[in-house]
Design an enzyme around this catalytic site. Structure first.
Site, short mmCIF file in Angstrom:
data_model
loop_
_atom_site.label_atom_id
_atom_site.label_comp_id
_atom_site.label_asym_id
_atom_site.label_seq_id
_atom_site.Cartn_x
_atom_site.Cartn_y
_atom_site.Cartn_z
CD GLU A 1 -0.01 -0.10 12.18
OE1 GLU A 1 -1.01 0.59 12.40
OE2 GLU A 1 0.14 -0.76 11.14
CB ILE B 1 -0.98 0.01 1.19
CG1 ILE B 1 -0.24 -0.08 2.53
CG2 ILE B 1 -1.97 -1.13 1.07
CD1 ILE B 1 -1.13 0.06 3.75
NE ARG C 1 19.82 -6.23 9.23
CZ ARG C 1 19.78 -7.16 8.30
NH1 ARG C 1 19.17 -8.31 8.54
NH2 ARG C 1 20.34 -6.98 7.13
CE LYS D 1 17.34 6.70 -1.25
NZ LYS D 1 17.69 7.02 -2.66
#
Lengths: 214, 715
Positions: B676, B462, B599, B604
């Site tokens: 989230e 998404i 990790r 990016k």
């Protein structure tokens, strides 16, 4: 009623093979429109003869150059440039995000200026040059703004991205990319719900400061 | 990964999105962009009353309009096989009967041969209703709330302990309804290939779930449903279930015997694909003079529809975040005549954390203890709810990194004590947390004799850029360049993957990619025999053995570690705001967000995800609110012109920092989610900064200027 219709192919004027019908339209579209009072139109509709008549006189010629290609189309006057691009020409890179001119996802260039294609009727661009996201790169060579968006990750889902990039190119060309603040102001018509705003500013600044011809 | 490099401001460190080129050239195709042969267009007609029944539908004029193929409603809808077996509380069964369940509930579908004709003809349909008295106000009906089907109440120690503490805060909070509003409008292209064979190009966060749900609803075998959802233009939770418009388009395609495209309008997006529920909360929190918490009690009531018991348990965070002997949480739901809510980014936690972290801030001023210090005093070393150890927690480091980055310790401590160019300056902070799950996932990995590696699984993307970390994981594990690797997703023909929701994909699918690569390498080892290199020239080995490819299908799921540990990702947000003392306008001037997500695989895209969540959190804090006119039960601001989301001019540069400490107890990669936690806590951090700037504690979001003007001595 037309049962099969290939929407992946645009309806070009030359597709209207019935020359007599076309001539009839050219000569008498106005007369027909006047003669078909609402009552007559409703009557025609009830008799199921509406389709051919309405389909014919609802369309107008649209001659437009899109991404360097000349198109001679027949379009309904109520069709937006956005819907013509997406539904008739299969140029789906231009996105529909609101259809109300409030989000900028549909931004294209008309004669070099950025416009919301959802607020532009197709017939308004008759005789003009339209550039969409599909026409920005030169073959395999991306436009510097596209490269900068990739490098700075100026997007996530990618849906607002074509509009952002078209708007960003215009923003630099207009001379409205002289500071972070100015870029933010002049890019505020393009909503990004994924929240790539800072990355978009960084991408535009890099292109602007790079001084590349865009 | 070097921490300094990773945390560089304006960083472009890391691999660019592997699917990025298609997105910047317009080549990525989203659901509505599959203009298949013979396509027709559907437009929905929504109910204009909030409760009652349909008295009549006059569609004669519409049916006679040019190009119209059908008008479908409960009056003529074919029998839908799966409807009969639906439970009493279930998503809307479209065109099932004459009942109207909310204002906007689709009552008819018009299909025509062009979009323009469909749109116009739909406006000719006249629907008459028998309206009944509706209830849409949560605030006026809080007394009617009931316990949700699960997770209603939790008690540890004395639930009233907070009341007898020497320092205490008792406060109520309101979080309005918010709408996901992804930029891509929800859309579907539905085509019946045979009476029992269906293909859809659909906007969904879970292709396998959509596949099985559609098979159930239409009574056809699962394998006869193909779901394509390769590119999804954002969702944030709104595409986690099959909605009425998807079923409508599929019914429509059956009726007109042509493929049907149906794209919602932006106004539909406010009523028909869920939202974060309007929620009332109350917190009672008490502490001793040294800052140690004595007790936390948290009550929450969220709205749901009359036809589904949606509950997101916002109070739960108060029994999970801080070490405290006495904890009480109570979640309730209230059924209203509105559409159903659905999970929205940071569900439950975003709402609950706004209340808890606002209360902690208020308590810190009472105690005269630094807000960060108060959190460290009550730092939970083990899970307060269960007493179990954490799989990994570097939250202490996150507080430190964020505080240093924003200059926390040199901020003005007294509210309203600092100005810049006439604007009041304030700093605020908040913690965020969200469970770190690992779902079952299966990956098919194929090494071809040209050296290309193809990975396939039915996850959707998404926006976070799923393919990029997957390719990086495979590249590192196999020892081949990323250019040689392709990650295929978004197709129900691929092996099972979870829905893209709840920040689980790198943990779940990433682990499956890793394990598939390990299994593939083992297969190569078997070919090579003993003593071969761990990362051979795969193409050469295949050619040597006259093979065109070698493939594995590998399952991955969580093990017994889930019984041993509790697993969370953590975040810390630090905010600097400027508040105009005359107009009450709030500008976020600086934001530093620190993620403890284990990790970091793809720096990016990770950085972008943190920034993106933070921006949605700024929207939550300052502008987002769905407004219902309760006389009509109708959403009154269903457009981007009226429902404001952040735009460029609202957003400063945002610092995204990562602790980058692998959590190897959750999965072999040590990676946890961040979708989230990037949002969770933001609204409290902004509200706390506004308090620091003005001395005004806003407890009802969003913090619009009207809530700040006229606050007296500071103006």
């Amino acid at each position: 009623m037309e049962k099969e219709k290939n929407h992946s192919r645009p309806v070009e004027e030359s597709d209207v093979k019935d020359n007599s019908r076309r001539d009839f339209l050219k000569k008498s579209a106005l007369m027909t429109a006047v003669a078909l009072t609402p009552v007559a139109a409703a009557k025609a509709a009830e008799l199921h003869i509406d389709e051919r008549i309405a389909g014919a006189f609802e369309k107008m010629p649209l001659n437009v150059e899109i991404n360097g290609v000349a198109h001679n189309l027949m379009v309904e006057p109520r069709s937006t440039l956005l819907d013509i691009l997406r539904e008739q020409l299969d140029l789906t890179g231009t996105k529909k995000g609101c259809d109300l001119g409030q989000c900028g996802a549909c931004t294209v260039h008309v004669d070099g200026h950025r416009v919301n294609s959802c607020l532009t009727l197709g017939i308004m661009v008759n005789g003009k040059k339209v550039t969409t996201i599909e026409g920005l790169a030169k073959g395999n060579q991306l436009h510097p703004m596209q490269e900068a968006f990739l490098k700075h990750d100026g997007f996530q889902c990618g849906y607002c991205t074509p509009g952002q990039i078209m708007s960003a190119v215009a923003c630099v060309r207009e001379g409205h990319a002289n500071s972070e603040h100015e870029i933010r102001e002049y890019m505020s018509g393009n909503i990004c719900r994924c929240g790539a705003y800072p990355n978009i500013v960084n991408a535009i600044q890099e292109v602007k400061e790079g001084g590349m011809a865009i | 990964m070097n921490k300094r490099t990773l945390n560089h401001p304006k960083s472009t460190t890391g691999t660019s999105r592997v699917d990025g080129r298609l997105k910047v050239t317009g080549g990525a195709k989203y659901a509505a962009e599959f203009n298949v042969k013979g396509l027709a267009y559907g437009v929905l007609v929504g109910a204009t009353i909030a409760k009652g029944s349909i008295r009549s539908i006059d569609s004669k004029k519409a049916e006679n309009a040019p190009g119209v193929l059908a008008v479908i409603s409960h009056l003529n809808c074919p029998k839908i096989p799966g409807y009969a077996a639906e439970p009493a509380k279930a998503p809307i069964k479209i065109f099932y009967d004459d009942k109207v369940l909310y204002n906007g509930h689709a009552v008819a579908l018009l299909i025509a041969d062009t979009f323009e004709r469909a749109q116009y003809a739909a406006s000719l349909i006249k629907v008459e209703y028998n309206a009944q008295k509706h209830i849409t106000s949560l605030k006026d009906n809080l007394g009617s709330a009931v316990a949700p089907p699960s997770d209603a109440e939790f008690k540890k120690g004395n639930p009233d302990a907070w009341q007898s503490a020497p320092f205490k805060v008792e406060q109520e909070y309101i979080l309005p309804s918010e709408v996901h509003n992804p930029m891509e409008l929800h859309a579907i292209v539905a085509r019946w290939d045979a009476p029992d064979k269906l293909t859809v190009w659909d906007k969904t966060q879970g292709v396998k779930d959509t596949q099985s749900n559609l098979a159930r609803i239409f009574g056809i075998p699962v394998e006869n449903v193909q779901v394509h959802s390769k590119y999804v233009g954002g969702a944030f939770g709104s595409a986690l279930q099959v909605w009425q418009h998807e079923v409508a388009a599929i019914i429509g395609a059956k009726v007109v015997k042509r493929p049907v495209k149906l794209m919602l309008t932006r106004a539909d997006m406010f009523t028909s694909v869920g939202y974060r529920p309007l929620t009332w909360q109350k917190i009672g929190i008490g502490a001793a003079a040294d800052g140690k918490l004595v007790g936390i009690s948290h009550w929450a009531t969220g709205q749901t529809s009359t036809y589904e018991d949606f509950a997101e348990s916002p109070a739960d965070v108060s029994r999970q975040l801080y070490a405290c002997a006495n904890l009480y949480t109570n979640n309730k739901i209230l059924s209203l005549d509105v559409g159903s809510p659905i999970w929205m980014r940071g569900p439950g936690y975003a709402t609950g954390t706004f209340a808890l972290e606002s209360a902690m801030d208020e308590l810190s001023y009472q105690l005269n203890i630094d807000p960060v210090e108060l959190r460290l005093i009550n730092y939970a070393e083990t899970d307060p709810e269960t007493g179990k150890p954490y799989s990994g927690k570097s939250l202490r480091e996150a507080y430190k990194m964020g505080a240093e980055n924003i200059g926390w310790h040199s901020r003005p401590k007294k509210p309203g004590s600092m100005t810049e160019d006439g604007w009041l300056v304030g700093y605020g902070m908040s913690t965020g947390m969200f469970q770190a799950d690992r779902e079952p996932a299966t990956v098919k990995a194929t090494m071809n004799d040209d050296g290309s590696l193809i990975l396939q699984t039915a996850v959707s993307d998404i926006g976070p850029g799923t393919a990029t970390p997957m390719v990086l994981i495979a590249s590192e594990t196999m020892g081949i360049p990323i250019e040689n690797i392709r990650f295929d997703l978004g197709d129900s023909a691929y092996p099972n993957a979870p829905q893209q929701g709840g920040s689980t994909i790198v943990s779940s699918v990433g682990s499956a990619v890793y394990l598939a690569c390990i299994a593939l390498k083992e297969k190569f080892q078997q070919l090579i025999g003993n003593g071969g290199t761990d990362k051979p020239d795969y193409a050469a080995v295949l050619k040597q053995h006259n093979l065109v490819k070698l493939e594995v299908v590998t399952d991955s799921k969580a093990g017994t570690e889930v019984d041993k540990y509790v697993m969370y990702s953590w975040s810390v947000h630090f905010i600097k705001v400027l508040v105009n003392p005359l107009t009450g306008v709030v500008k976020v001037d600086k934001a530093t967000c620190v993620a403890d997500s284990g990790r970091i695989i793809s720096p990016k895209t990770a950085r972008s995800q943190i920034i993106g969540g933070a921006i949605m959190g700024i929207g939550m804090a300052l502008m987002e609110e769905t407004v219902i006119d309760h006389r009509y039960g109708k959403v009154m601001n269903a457009s981007f012109g009226d429902y404001h989301v952040p735009v460029q001019a609202d957003i400063p540069q945002i610092e995204a920092l990562f602790v980058n400490e692998p959590d190897l107890n959750i999965n072999p990669l040590g990676a946890k989610g961040m979708g989230e936690i990037s949002l969770i806590g933001m609204a409290a951090a902004v509200a706390n900064a506004v308090y620091n700037a003005t001395g005004k504690r806003v407890t009802e979001l969003p913090i619009t200027p009207d809530k700040l003007v006229g606050w007296g001595e500071l103006s």
